[in-house]
Design a protein around this motif. Structure first.
Motif, PDB file in Angstrom:
ATOM      1  N   PHE A  91      33.313  52.639  55.443  1.00 27.20           N
ATOM      2  CA  PHE A  91      32.905  51.253  55.678  1.00 27.20           C
ATOM      3  C   PHE A  91      31.835  50.822  54.660  1.00 27.20           C
ATOM      4  CE2 PHE A  91      34.351  52.247  60.135  1.00 27.20           C
ATOM      5  CZ  PHE A  91      35.464  51.425  60.094  1.00 27.20           C
ATOM      6  N   LEU A  92      30.962  51.750  54.316  1.00 28.61           N
ATOM      7  CA  LEU A  92      29.936  51.446  53.313  1.00 28.61           C
ATOM      8  C   LEU A  92      30.584  51.174  51.963  1.00 28.61           C
ATOM      9  CD1 LEU A  92      27.197  54.106  54.146  1.00 28.61           C
ATOM     10  CD2 LEU A  92      27.310  51.735  54.894  1.00 28.61           C
ATOM     11  N   SER A  93      31.611  51.930  51.642  1.00 29.80           N
ATOM     12  CA  SER A  93      32.330  51.740  50.379  1.00 29.80           C
ATOM     13  C   SER A  93      32.965  50.361  50.316  1.00 29.80           C
ATOM     14  CB  SER A  93      33.393  52.823  50.218  1.00 29.80           C
ATOM     15  OG  SER A  93      34.103  52.654  49.013  1.00 29.80           O
ATOM     16  N   SER A  94      33.470  49.864  51.448  1.00 32.66           N
ATOM     17  CA  SER A  94      34.069  48.527  51.480  1.00 32.66           C
ATOM     18  C   SER A  94      33.023  47.447  51.230  1.00 32.66           C
ATOM     19  CB  SER A  94      34.771  48.286  52.815  1.00 32.66           C
ATOM     20  OG  SER A  94      33.844  48.255  53.885  1.00 32.66           O
ATOM     21  N   VAL A  95      31.803  47.670  51.720  1.00 34.16           N
ATOM     22  CA  VAL A  95      30.717  46.710  51.478  1.00 34.16           C
ATOM     23  C   VAL A  95      30.332  46.723  50.002  1.00 34.16           C
ATOM     24  CG1 VAL A  95      28.302  46.158  51.975  1.00 34.16           C
ATOM     25  CG2 VAL A  95      29.831  46.869  53.817  1.00 34.16           C
ATOM     26  N   MET A  96      30.302  47.899  49.416  1.00 38.78           N
ATOM     27  CA  MET A  96      29.946  48.033  48.000  1.00 38.78           C
ATOM     28  C   MET A  96      30.910  47.255  47.107  1.00 38.78           C
ATOM     29  SD  MET A  96      29.413  51.564  45.850  1.00 38.78           S
ATOM     30  CE  MET A  96      28.847  51.556  44.145  1.00 38.78           C
ATOM     31  N   PHE A 143      29.576  39.397  44.811  1.00 40.62           N
ATOM     32  CA  PHE A 143      28.141  39.095  44.884  1.00 40.62           C
ATOM     33  C   PHE A 143      27.852  38.048  45.952  1.00 40.62           C
ATOM     34  CE2 PHE A 143      24.538  36.429  43.494  1.00 40.62           C
ATOM     35  CZ  PHE A 143      23.530  37.385  43.549  1.00 40.62           C
ATOM     36  N   ASP A 144      28.670  37.018  46.037  1.00 43.86           N
ATOM     37  CA  ASP A 144      28.461  35.961  47.032  1.00 43.86           C
ATOM     38  C   ASP A 144      28.539  36.506  48.453  1.00 43.86           C
ATOM     39  OD1 ASP A 144      28.079  34.032  45.101  1.00 43.86           O
ATOM     40  OD2 ASP A 144      30.173  33.400  45.082  1.00 43.86           O
ATOM     41  N   HIS A 145      29.451  37.434  48.676  1.00 42.11           N
ATOM     42  CA  HIS A 145      29.558  38.024  50.007  1.00 42.11           C
ATOM     43  C   HIS A 145      28.341  38.888  50.327  1.00 42.11           C
ATOM     44  CE1 HIS A 145      34.202  37.503  49.843  1.00 42.11           C
ATOM     45  NE2 HIS A 145      33.634  36.517  50.537  1.00 42.11           N
ATOM     46  N   LYS A 146      27.786  39.544  49.310  1.00 38.73           N
ATOM     47  CA  LYS A 146      26.572  40.335  49.531  1.00 38.73           C
ATOM     48  C   LYS A 146      25.385  39.426  49.838  1.00 38.73           C
ATOM     49  CE  LYS A 146      28.259  44.166  46.740  1.00 38.73           C
ATOM     50  NZ  LYS A 146      28.295  44.800  45.423  1.00 38.73           N
ATOM     51  N   VAL A 147      25.353  38.276  49.196  1.00 39.96           N
ATOM     52  CA  VAL A 147      24.312  37.287  49.501  1.00 39.96           C
ATOM     53  C   VAL A 147      24.412  36.870  50.963  1.00 39.96           C
ATOM     54  CG1 VAL A 147      23.575  34.904  49.089  1.00 39.96           C
ATOM     55  CG2 VAL A 147      24.065  36.416  47.149  1.00 39.96           C
ATOM     56  N   THR A 148      25.640  36.643  51.428  1.00 44.74           N
ATOM     57  CA  THR A 148      25.859  36.258  52.826  1.00 44.74           C
ATOM     58  C   THR A 148      25.384  37.355  53.777  1.00 44.74           C
ATOM     59  OG1 THR A 148      27.782  34.925  52.196  1.00 44.74           O
ATOM     60  CG2 THR A 148      27.601  35.561  54.518  1.00 44.74           C
TER      61      THR A 148
END
Length: 283
Positions: free
Chosen positions: A21-26, A30-35
């Motif tokens: 699951f962490l790999s999917s976040v990685m 960039f916009d999704h990480k901002v969210t």
């Protein structure tokens, strides 16, 4: 939604489902990480601290199962370590934003952030900056401005990583691109994970590289122009007025020819001869 599942943090899932699951976040944009960062700023400090603790457990387990002697970049090329470190960044930035909202940060962000990265066009920005630097700029925060951190910054540092990481290999990876065009993972792109001692090593490597480059430049300049260019910075210092004499000469050099400050330093005491290579050696 998946991260809300408390089972992810249980020992049964910690080293199996959790890394996936962490790999999917990685791999998110960039916009999704901002969210995600904005989302977690609404969570309690207790919740964020618990998530950081789970990430640290995964990092420790991963490090302990790797033999760092197998490869100089064994830690950097481990997918679990890379993804856990990357997700740790989400919570680190969220922690800075919470501090800002609680007025626990000095209000000089823009000046400090300009030292991190000069504002450039968006396409080039994506190429030149890593995600951590881009998030700092996006939210106008910086750890150097913290007055008090809601979560102590020491909780983001993993002692096992700092003990085993090869900083020279990590430094060489910084700025490199993978076959997919992404930044190669290195801990220097995630400084919140590193101890001050390991961060200082980067400065040492940069200074060494700068001196070597300047030495080569002066050599080629002398060969091409026939004009002798001294490959080191020579200071002739009065031993009886060491501090004032040194500062005065460095001030003049910084104004007339600041590039000379990148050269290897050679010190001669007036009436003596010596070379500064960490200590003074006299002939």
């Amino acid at each position: 939604i998946i991260f809300e599942n408390p089972m992810l943090h249980s020992p049964e899932f910690l080293d199996r489902a959790f890394p996936k699951f962490l790999s999917s976040v990685m791999s998110l944009s960039f916009d999704h990480k901002v969210t995600l960062v904005e989302w977690y700023t609404s969570y309690s400090i207790k919740y964020i601290s618990q998530f950081v603790s789970s990430l640290q457990q995964l990092l420790t387990i991963s490090v302990l199962t790797i033999d760092p002697l197998v490869s100089k970049t064994a830690l950097q090329t481990d997918s679990s370590i890379a993804s856990a470190t990357h997700v740790m960044m989400i919570f680190f930035i969220a922690n800075l934003i919470i501090a800002k909202h609680q007025n626990k940060m000095r209000s000089h962000s823009q000046k400090l952030l300009s030292a991190v990265a000069v504002p450039i066009a968006e396409p080039l920005q994506l190429q030149k900056l890593n995600v951590y630097e881009m998030l700092l700029m996006k939210f106008n925060v910086h750890p150097a401005e913290l007055i008090e951190s809601p979560i102590p910054l020491s909780e983001f540092i993993n002692e096992f990583i700092n003990k085993d990481v090869n900083m020279l290999a990590d430094y060489r990876r910084q700025g490199q691109k993978t076959s997919h065009g992404n930044h190669a993972f290195c801990f220097l792109d995630h400084p919140y994970m590193l101890t001050p001692a390991n961060k200082v090593e980067k400065l040492y490597f940069e200074n060494q590289l700068s001196m070597i480059n300047e030495r080569h430049r002066t050599l080629f300049h002398s060969l091409l122009t026939g004009v002798l260019d001294v490959p080191f910075l020579l200071l002739r210092i009065d031993r009886n007025d060491l501090v004032n004499d040194t500062l005065a000469q460095l001030e003049v050099i910084s104004e007339l020819n600041p590039a000379d400050l990148k050269k290897q330093l050679r010190v001669e005491f007036k009436g003596e001869e010596g070379i500064d290579e960490g200590a003074i050696f006299t002939s």
